[in-house]
Design a protein around this motif. Structure first.
Motif, mmCIF file in Angstrom:
data_model
loop_
_atom_site.group_PDB
_atom_site.id
_atom_site.type_symbol
_atom_site.label_atom_id
_atom_site.label_comp_id
_atom_site.label_asym_id
_atom_site.label_seq_id
_atom_site.Cartn_x
_atom_site.Cartn_y
_atom_site.Cartn_z
ATOM 1 N N CYS A 1 0.847 -1.206 0.000
ATOM 2 C CA CYS A 1 0.000 0.000 0.000
ATOM 3 C C CYS A 1 0.876 1.246 0.000
ATOM 4 O O CYS A 1 0.563 2.243 -0.661
ATOM 5 N N PHE B 1 -3.208 -9.975 7.924
ATOM 6 C CA PHE B 1 -2.372 -9.870 9.128
ATOM 7 C C PHE B 1 -3.207 -9.410 10.332
ATOM 8 O O PHE B 1 -2.966 -8.352 10.905
ATOM 9 N N CYS C 1 -5.843 -4.721 -1.613
ATOM 10 C CA CYS C 1 -4.558 -5.324 -1.222
ATOM 11 C C CYS C 1 -3.622 -5.363 -2.406
ATOM 12 O O CYS C 1 -3.386 -6.418 -2.951
ATOM 13 N N PHE D 1 1.653 -9.663 -6.571
ATOM 14 C CA PHE D 1 1.219 -10.640 -5.570
ATOM 15 C C PHE D 1 0.540 -11.827 -6.253
ATOM 16 O O PHE D 1 -0.121 -11.670 -7.278
HETATM 17 S S1 SF4 Z 1 -0.744 -7.003 2.659
HETATM 18 FE FE1 SF4 Z 1 -2.075 -5.908 1.199
HETATM 19 S S2 SF4 Z 1 -3.267 -4.485 2.461
HETATM 20 FE FE2 SF4 Z 1 -1.506 -5.161 3.690
HETATM 21 S S3 SF4 Z 1 0.081 -3.589 3.337
HETATM 22 FE FE3 SF4 Z 1 0.421 -5.260 1.857
HETATM 23 S S4 SF4 Z 1 -0.706 -4.580 0.028
HETATM 24 FE FE4 SF4 Z 1 -1.468 -3.360 1.735
#
Ligand code: SF4
Lengths: 149, 466
Positions: A33, A103, A126, B291
């Motif tokens: 993010c 998390f 995300c 991701f």
């Molecule tokens: S896991 Fe997803 S929501 Fe959490 S900081 Fe990383 S990108 Fe952002």
């Protein structure tokens, strides 16, 4: 109409933005993010837009959090919030900050700040893309104008 | 001597993990004695509650020495491998297992966790210190005297949090004490009990700047644990997406460093190219940040469009010209934040930062130059992808080790499966070695350059803390 030059070769038309100083804290995520916020910040800077990311909470009107809140970062966030002068708002960006996302709470993490504190702006994802973050900021500014005007 | 130590390790009891051997206490001590004069770089050190494992590189192979740990602890490796210092303290933080002859002060645990040690089967509840552990300046900071300045954990930037105590008796930094743990999310505890597919989603989110490398290393470890070969398409996707990630992360570093040094043209060009890469990633696999791309979708395209590559190559050439122009970035960053080849070897720092140290003194200029070169190499790899073939598994007895080259250096994953679920897991990220070496890298630097030096190293606290 202002252009957000970094978003595609043609640029993206932007509505009117109001001045806003944002202090960002990465409070315990993967920095995904935060990377998207960095892209937004560069684009805003390149276009001389009045929304700025500032290096100290003392000049900020918005505290913007990304990532879940780790036990280590909780007091840091609290101190930053206390250091903000005048009217201030809290914003959370991304699943981690909104509700913990992948998390959630454990021995090292308290969870998403969005579930523990009153936020003025909460954007899941995300991560959410820079244009989505900007759209959320614009929507929020419009809603504030709506209620104050 | 290296061959002797490697042979000693191999005399241990073989395990279901290829290349891992369990040593008895005497053999472990003999190994430590032999390491004094051996060229076996330490790549990682971790515990699973029963044993402590040390991962070494021997030539082109990985060798793991394990030792069963009694409650009083295991003989420390840090006297012979300085890079073992932080992992030993982390093992103590997470498992309560001390390294005999090593430091026991916390590395991750700031005194705010509600239980300790958190990874044992029945951790004791802890009151938790409302103010956290008191920050006591180390002897180096005390001796430096003068001004003590803090850096992090909240600087309003876009990086993961950590803190540095910097002793400045004059204009230059003389003592540095890193304080880590702010970004610790308890990943080892989170992965336990998960199905591999669920675990892979967490692994992808260890560090967004190296997500592909983490996914790839985890996937390789999983293939080795299950004894299944990695399909050629997955191998090809790993090469291609790894190259995309390397370009993106290096461009991000270059954009940040350029902005810090006031080079607006380079900063804008690097940021514009970065945005092109992110948009290309979205077109290729539906994600700007990469991701959940390994294993790839069945329909995954294996090449980037020629026009996109040509635009990036042109941008790269301009960036290179700007970098080396008179009074450009290269000239401005020269001599700052030196991480020499000797220092890199001593601290177990590998990858891009070590390659940079082979180019010159190992300063910021060399590191940015190395990143520029790697962007060029990655663009070439994307233009002419190498023929990918199936990657055969090693082992297959429920435990596996895998690695991948990330933008900041090699990333390792190890896992043990029980009943198809993750029973134990470890990850080695290059940022831990970088965090340990910060005191020597920052020594003699000006306070104003700390941010720039940290950025040029690609240090990610989220990868170091896990
Ligand atoms: S896991 Fe997803 S929501 Fe959490 S900081 Fe990383 S990108 Fe952002």
């Amino acid at each position: 109409m202002a252009q957000l030059h970094l978003f595609g070769p043609e640029g993206t038309p932007l509505p009117r933005l109001e001045a806003l100083d944002i202090f960002h804290i990465e409070s315990g995520g993967c920095t995904g993010c935060a990377l998207e916020l960095a892209s937004l910040s560069r684009a805003l800077l390149a276009g001389s837009h009045p929304i700025r990311f500032v290096p100290t909470p003392r000049q900020a009107g918005m505290l913007l959090l990304t990532g879940s809140l780790t036990a280590g970062m909780a007091p840091v966030v609290e101190l930053a919030w206390q250091a903000m002068p005048g009217p201030r708002v809290l914003a959370v960006i991304g699943d981690c900050a909104v509700d913990g996302g992948l998390f959630g709470g454990n021995y090292a993490v308290l969870g998403g700040v969005g579930e523990r504190a009153r936020t003025s702006m909460a954007l899941p994802g995300c991560p959410p893309a820079p244009d989505e973050i900007l759209a959320a900021l614009v929507r929020w500014q419009a809603s504030v104008r709506g209620t104050s005007g | 001597m290296s061959a002797k130590v490697a042979a000693l390790i191999r005399q241990g009891a073989p395990t279901s993990c290829a290349g891992r051997f369990v040593l008895d206490a005497d053999a472990w001590r003999a190994m430590i004695a032999g390491l004094h004069n051996a060229d076996l770089p330490l790549l990682g050190l971790w515990a699973d509650g029963v044993q402590v494992h040390a991962l070494f590189r021997y030539g082109q192979t990985a060798l793991v020495a394990s030792v069963v740990t009694p409650p009083e602890g295991y003989p420390a490796l840090s006297p012979v491998r300085i890079g073992a210092g932080a992992p030993e303290r982390i093992i103590h933080d997470l498992w309560g297992i001390p390294a005999i002859g090593g430091r026991r002060d916390p590395w991750l645990d700031q005194g705010r966790w509600p239980v300790a040690p958190p990874l044992v089967a029945h951790p004791a509840p802890m009151p938790g210190l409302p103010e956290g552990r008191e920050f006591i300046d180390g002897p180096a900071v005390m001796q430096a005297g003068g001004t003590v300045l803090g850096y992090g954990p909240a600087e309003g930037n876009f990086r993961a949090p950590f803190h540095l105590r910097l002793g400045l008796p004059g204009e230059r930094i003389e003592a540095v004490q890193p304080c880590m743990g702010y970004a610790h999310r308890g990943l080892a505890a989170r992965l336990r009990g998960l199905a591999p597919q669920q675990a892979a989603r967490l692994v992808a989110r260890i560090d967004a700047t190296a997500t592909v490398a983490h996914q790839l290393a985890f996937a390789r470890a999983l293939h080795n644990a299950t004894g299944t070969a990695m399909p050629a398409q997955d191998v090809a996707a790993g090469v291609m997406l790894g190259a995309m990630e390397r370009i993106a992360t290096h461009l991000d570093v270059l954009a940040q460093a350029s902005a810090m040094l006031g080079d607006g043209r380079s900063a804008t060009l690097a940021a514009t190219m970065l945005e092109q890469v992110r948009q290309t990633c979205r077109e290729l696999c539906g994600r700007r940040l990469l991701f959940d791309v390994i294993p790839p979708a069945a329909t995954f395209p294996v090449c980037v469009e020629g026009t996109q590559l040509a635009a990036l190559a042109a941008g790269h050439a301009s960036l290179h010209r700007l970098f080396w122009r008179p009074r450009g970035l290269a000239a401005q960053a020269r001599g700052k934040g030196v991480l020499s080849a000797t220092m890199a070897a001593r601290w177990g720092i590998m990858g891009c930062n070590a390659r940079a140290a082979d180019k010159g003194p190992g300063d910021i200029t060399d590191r940015l130059d190395a990143r520029l070169s790697e962007i060029g190499d990655s663009l070439c790899a994307l233009a002419t992808p190498p023929e990918a073939s199936v990657m055969e598994a090693e082992g297959g007895g429920g435990e596996g080790l895998g690695w991948a080259e990330g933008p900041a250096g090699p990333i390792w994953h190890w896992l043990r499966l029980e009943a198809g679920h993750v029973a134990a897991w470890w990850c080695g990220d290059p940022s831990l070695a970088l965090a340990q070496a910060l005191p020597v890298i920052l020594s003699g630097a000006a306070y104003e350059d700390v941010d720039l030096i940290v950025v040029s190293l690609g240090l990610s606290a989220t990868g170091a803390d896990l």
